[in-house]
Scaffold this motif. Structure first.
Motif, PDB file in Angstrom:
ATOM      1  N   GLU A  84       7.010  18.790   1.310  1.00 61.09           N
ATOM      2  CA  GLU A  84       6.555  20.175   1.481  1.00 61.09           C
ATOM      3  C   GLU A  84       5.511  20.475   0.416  1.00 61.09           C
ATOM      4  O   GLU A  84       5.812  20.951  -0.678  1.00 61.09           O
ATOM      5  N   SER A  85       4.275  20.172   0.759  1.00 60.17           N
ATOM      6  CA  SER A  85       3.189  20.220  -0.215  1.00 60.17           C
ATOM      7  C   SER A  85       1.885  20.473   0.505  1.00 60.17           C
ATOM      8  O   SER A  85       1.754  20.245   1.711  1.00 60.17           O
ATOM      9  N   GLY A  86       0.904  20.942  -0.272  1.00 56.37           N
ATOM     10  CA  GLY A  86      -0.465  20.986   0.211  1.00 56.37           C
ATOM     11  C   GLY A  86      -1.145  19.642  -0.022  1.00 56.37           C
ATOM     12  O   GLY A  86      -0.492  18.589  -0.042  1.00 56.37           O
ATOM     13  N   HIS A  87      -2.442  19.690  -0.258  1.00 63.42           N
ATOM     14  CA  HIS A  87      -3.232  18.461  -0.339  1.00 63.42           C
ATOM     15  C   HIS A  87      -3.006  17.673  -1.625  1.00 63.42           C
ATOM     16  O   HIS A  87      -3.077  16.457  -1.629  1.00 63.42           O
ATOM     17  N   GLY A 135       1.507  15.666   2.977  1.00 62.15           N
ATOM     18  CA  GLY A 135       1.891  17.015   2.599  1.00 62.15           C
ATOM     19  C   GLY A 135       1.936  17.861   3.859  1.00 62.15           C
ATOM     20  O   GLY A 135       0.949  17.933   4.602  1.00 62.15           O
ATOM     21  N   THR A 136       3.057  18.495   4.133  1.00 60.02           N
ATOM     22  CA  THR A 136       3.204  19.223   5.393  1.00 60.02           C
ATOM     23  C   THR A 136       2.299  20.450   5.488  1.00 60.02           C
ATOM     24  O   THR A 136       2.077  20.977   6.580  1.00 60.02           O
ATOM     25  N   GLN A 137       1.765  20.903   4.343  1.00 62.31           N
ATOM     26  CA  GLN A 137       0.854  22.056   4.347  1.00 62.31           C
ATOM     27  C   GLN A 137      -0.606  21.625   4.158  1.00 62.31           C
ATOM     28  O   GLN A 137      -1.486  22.469   3.963  1.00 62.31           O
ATOM     29  N   ASP A 138      -0.859  20.338   4.205  1.00 64.95           N
ATOM     30  CA  ASP A 138      -2.213  19.824   4.013  1.00 64.95           C
ATOM     31  C   ASP A 138      -3.063  20.128   5.245  1.00 64.95           C
ATOM     32  O   ASP A 138      -2.578  20.078   6.377  1.00 64.95           O
ATOM     33  N   MET A 139      -4.343  20.409   5.023  1.00 61.20           N
ATOM     34  CA  MET A 139      -5.238  20.653   6.155  1.00 61.20           C
ATOM     35  C   MET A 139      -5.596  19.347   6.874  1.00 61.20           C
ATOM     36  O   MET A 139      -6.077  19.378   8.010  1.00 61.20           O
ATOM     37  N   ILE A 161       0.846  -1.198   0.000  1.00 60.98           N
ATOM     38  CA  ILE A 161       0.000   0.000   0.000  1.00 60.98           C
ATOM     39  C   ILE A 161       0.876   1.241   0.000  1.00 60.98           C
ATOM     40  O   ILE A 161       1.849   1.325   0.749  1.00 60.98           O
ATOM     41  N   ILE A 162       0.506   2.196  -0.848  1.00 62.12           N
ATOM     42  CA  ILE A 162       1.089   3.545  -0.786  1.00 62.12           C
ATOM     43  C   ILE A 162      -0.083   4.520  -0.777  1.00 62.12           C
ATOM     44  O   ILE A 162      -0.883   4.529  -1.719  1.00 62.12           O
ATOM     45  N   ASN A 163      -0.201   5.297   0.276  1.00 59.39           N
ATOM     46  CA  ASN A 163      -1.297   6.247   0.347  1.00 59.39           C
ATOM     47  C   ASN A 163      -0.794   7.658   0.578  1.00 59.39           C
ATOM     48  O   ASN A 163       0.202   7.876   1.274  1.00 59.39           O
ATOM     49  N   LEU A 164      -1.506   8.600  -0.023  1.00 62.15           N
ATOM     50  CA  LEU A 164      -1.152  10.016   0.033  1.00 62.15           C
ATOM     51  C   LEU A 164      -2.279  10.802   0.689  1.00 62.15           C
ATOM     52  O   LEU A 164      -3.464  10.562   0.393  1.00 62.15           O
ATOM     53  N   ALA A 165      -1.908  11.720   1.569  1.00 60.49           N
ATOM     54  CA  ALA A 165      -2.803  12.717   2.161  1.00 60.49           C
ATOM     55  C   ALA A 165      -3.677  12.169   3.276  1.00 60.49           C
ATOM     56  O   ALA A 165      -3.745  12.758   4.361  1.00 60.49           O
ATOM     57  N   LEU A 166      -4.387  11.066   3.048  1.00 59.32           N
ATOM     58  CA  LEU A 166      -5.339  10.578   4.049  1.00 59.32           C
ATOM     59  C   LEU A 166      -4.774   9.361   4.773  1.00 59.32           C
ATOM     60  O   LEU A 166      -4.681   8.278   4.195  1.00 59.32           O
ATOM     61  N   ILE A 195      -0.831  16.324  -3.483  1.00 60.88           N
ATOM     62  CA  ILE A 195       0.591  16.000  -3.371  1.00 60.88           C
ATOM     63  C   ILE A 195       1.213  15.554  -4.692  1.00 60.88           C
ATOM     64  O   ILE A 195       2.244  16.070  -5.112  1.00 60.88           O
ATOM     65  N   GLN A 196       0.602  14.568  -5.350  1.00 64.66           N
ATOM     66  CA  GLN A 196       1.254  14.010  -6.544  1.00 64.66           C
ATOM     67  C   GLN A 196       1.215  14.962  -7.735  1.00 64.66           C
ATOM     68  O   GLN A 196       1.950  14.772  -8.707  1.00 64.66           O
ATOM     69  N   GLN A 197       0.367  16.003  -7.650  1.00 62.97           N
ATOM     70  CA  GLN A 197       0.332  17.008  -8.708  1.00 62.97           C
ATOM     71  C   GLN A 197       1.162  18.242  -8.328  1.00 62.97           C
ATOM     72  O   GLN A 197       1.716  18.903  -9.201  1.00 62.97           O
ATOM     73  N   GLU A 198       1.237  18.548  -7.045  1.00 62.60           N
ATOM     74  CA  GLU A 198       2.054  19.682  -6.587  1.00 62.60           C
ATOM     75  C   GLU A 198       3.538  19.366  -6.626  1.00 62.60           C
ATOM     76  O   GLU A 198       4.365  20.214  -6.991  1.00 62.60           O
ATOM     77  N   LYS A 199       3.872  18.161  -6.201  1.00 64.42           N
ATOM     78  CA  LYS A 199       5.271  17.729  -6.111  1.00 64.42           C
ATOM     79  C   LYS A 199       5.440  16.431  -6.901  1.00 64.42           C
ATOM     80  O   LYS A 199       5.697  15.367  -6.331  1.00 64.42           O
ATOM     81  N   PRO A 200       5.263  16.497  -8.215  1.00 67.99           N
ATOM     82  CA  PRO A 200       5.231  15.251  -8.997  1.00 67.99           C
ATOM     83  C   PRO A 200       6.522  14.448  -8.933  1.00 67.99           C
ATOM     84  O   PRO A 200       6.477  13.223  -8.732  1.00 67.99           O
ATOM     85  N   GLN A 201       7.670  15.099  -9.101  1.00 71.26           N
ATOM     86  CA  GLN A 201       8.923  14.346  -9.110  1.00 71.26           C
ATOM     87  C   GLN A 201       9.239  13.786  -7.729  1.00 71.26           C
ATOM     88  O   GLN A 201       9.652  12.628  -7.584  1.00 71.26           O
ATOM     89  N   GLU A 202       9.033  14.599  -6.696  1.00 66.94           N
ATOM     90  CA  GLU A 202       9.298  14.149  -5.332  1.00 66.94           C
ATOM     91  C   GLU A 202       8.375  12.983  -4.960  1.00 66.94           C
ATOM     92  O   GLU A 202       8.816  12.034  -4.291  1.00 66.94           O
ATOM     93  N   THR A 203       7.122  13.054  -5.393  1.00 65.29           N
ATOM     94  CA  THR A 203       6.189  11.957  -5.122  1.00 65.29           C
ATOM     95  C   THR A 203       6.629  10.687  -5.827  1.00 65.29           C
ATOM     96  O   THR A 203       6.660   9.599  -5.231  1.00 65.29           O
ATOM     97  N   THR A 204       6.967  10.821  -7.097  1.00 66.52           N
ATOM     98  CA  THR A 204       7.414   9.658  -7.872  1.00 66.52           C
ATOM     99  C   THR A 204       8.666   9.060  -7.255  1.00 66.52           C
ATOM    100  O   THR A 204       8.774   7.822  -7.113  1.00 66.52           O
ATOM    101  N   ASP A 205       9.601   9.897  -6.864  1.00 68.54           N
ATOM    102  CA  ASP A 205      10.841   9.408  -6.251  1.00 68.54           C
ATOM    103  C   ASP A 205      10.550   8.672  -4.944  1.00 68.54           C
ATOM    104  O   ASP A 205      11.162   7.625  -4.660  1.00 68.54           O
TER     105      ASP A 205
END
Length: 314
Positions: free
Chosen positions: A287-290, A263-267, A128-133, A292-302
């Motif tokens: 260092e992203s808002g909600h 994302g450290t800036q996510d609500m 499992i890889i989950n983002l934000a929630l 994540i994979q669209q705000e920080k695409p390369q960092e997310t992929t990495d």
């Protein structure tokens, strides 16, 4: 920048009772599936930055528009969007491709479906890889009642349930403005306005922060929701209490290896007890808002590929 013309052409796949619009890359990597699950109000296109890299890394990348989205089926009955059906769609998708299990990746609502997939169909989930929630532990009282007690009647989860159709109509009327105002980053820290946050966003003439994506990329989301309306996607929220009951007898522990990306800036705040429910979890903060994979695409992929390779080596 990836526009829909650069995106793979979808297939409409017939499952037991519905059809899902599915985008694929890396078919030559058959036998090594990874399924990417979008959030709300999104589209398979939200994974556009990660798909080529995952295929290049040897994965058969399967990205559905889940029920209620895009050209996938949009049943009218609200109960057709409960967690048993949403996870059942993913299990049926694996059956279609002839896979016993897969790596599942989710963002936002997609993350909730992936966590629930591990509870309801544990043998179908490899990693499992989950983002934000983060994992949401079952509360003592049904979730909407709990949220209303904690957050009030204007909380959008509560509003969607208690005032069906109201928000849907506002979003449908203001689809472009709503999505343009929602997909923002580097938002200023401001106290919440009175009223329902999502309706406020749909009606705000001046957006805050900076756009997450180009106008051409936003056009993909806008065109999809202008064609379908928002009700099918909002019906996911209208099953939250039903899901609470459906999960009552499920083992609440997620036993698969998991990566949680915040994302450290996510609500949405990080979970304080994630490892209690997901004992084999690793956490990455970007260092992203909600979005994540669209705000920080390369960092997310990495982060995804780095964890998958390390977990594989272990």
């Amino acid at each position: 920048m990836t526009t829909l013309t650069d995106f793979p052409s979808p297939s409409l796949i017939a499952l037991t009772s519905i059809e899902l619009e599915v985008y694929e890359v890396g078919r030559e990597n058959k036998g090594n599936p990874i399924v990417l699950c979008h959030g709300w109000p999104e589209h398979a296109y939200s994974w556009r930055h990660q798909m080529p890299a995952l295929a290049a890394a040897g994965y058969h990348v399967i990205v559905p528009n889940q029920r209620g989205y895009g050209n996938s089926s949009r049943p009218e009955d609200v109960t057709e969007y409960d967690i048993a059906r949403l996870t059942g769609d993913l299990a049926a998708l694996l059956d279609h491709f002839g896979y016993d299990d897969a790596v599942f990746v989710g963002h936002d609502w997609g993350a909730n479906v992936v966590w629930s997939m591990a509870l309801l169909h544990p043998n179908r989930v490899k990693k499992i890889i989950n983002l934000a929630l983060p994992y949401q532990a079952r509360t003592p009282m049904p979730w909407i009642e709990f949220m209303e007690t904690l957050l009030g009647a204007d909380n959008y989860f509560v509003h969607f349930n208690h005032k069906p159709g109201v928000a849907d109509a506002v979003f449908d009327k203001n689809a472009r403005q709503f999505l343009s105002n929602l997909f923002r980053k580097n938002l200023p820290a401001l106290p919440p306005e009175p009223g329902m946050m999502m309706i406020n966003l749909a009606q705000a003439e001046e957006p805050l922060g900076e756009p997450v994506m180009s106008d051409a990329e936003l056009d993909v989301f806008v065109a999809s929701f202008e064609a379908t309306g928002f009700t099918g996607s909002i019906n996911w929220y209208r099953n939250i209490d039903r899901n609470w009951h459906l999960l009552a007898d499920a083992d609440p522990i997620v036993r698969q290896p998991a990566l949680m990306i915040y994302g450290t800036q996510d609500m949405i705040p990080p979970s304080e007890n994630l490892a209690d429910f997901v004992p084999h979890v690793e956490v990455v903060n970007l260092e992203s808002g909600h979005w994540i994979q669209q705000e920080k695409p390369q960092e997310t992929t990495d982060a995804i590929l780095g964890w998958l390779s390390l977990d594989l080596a272990a």
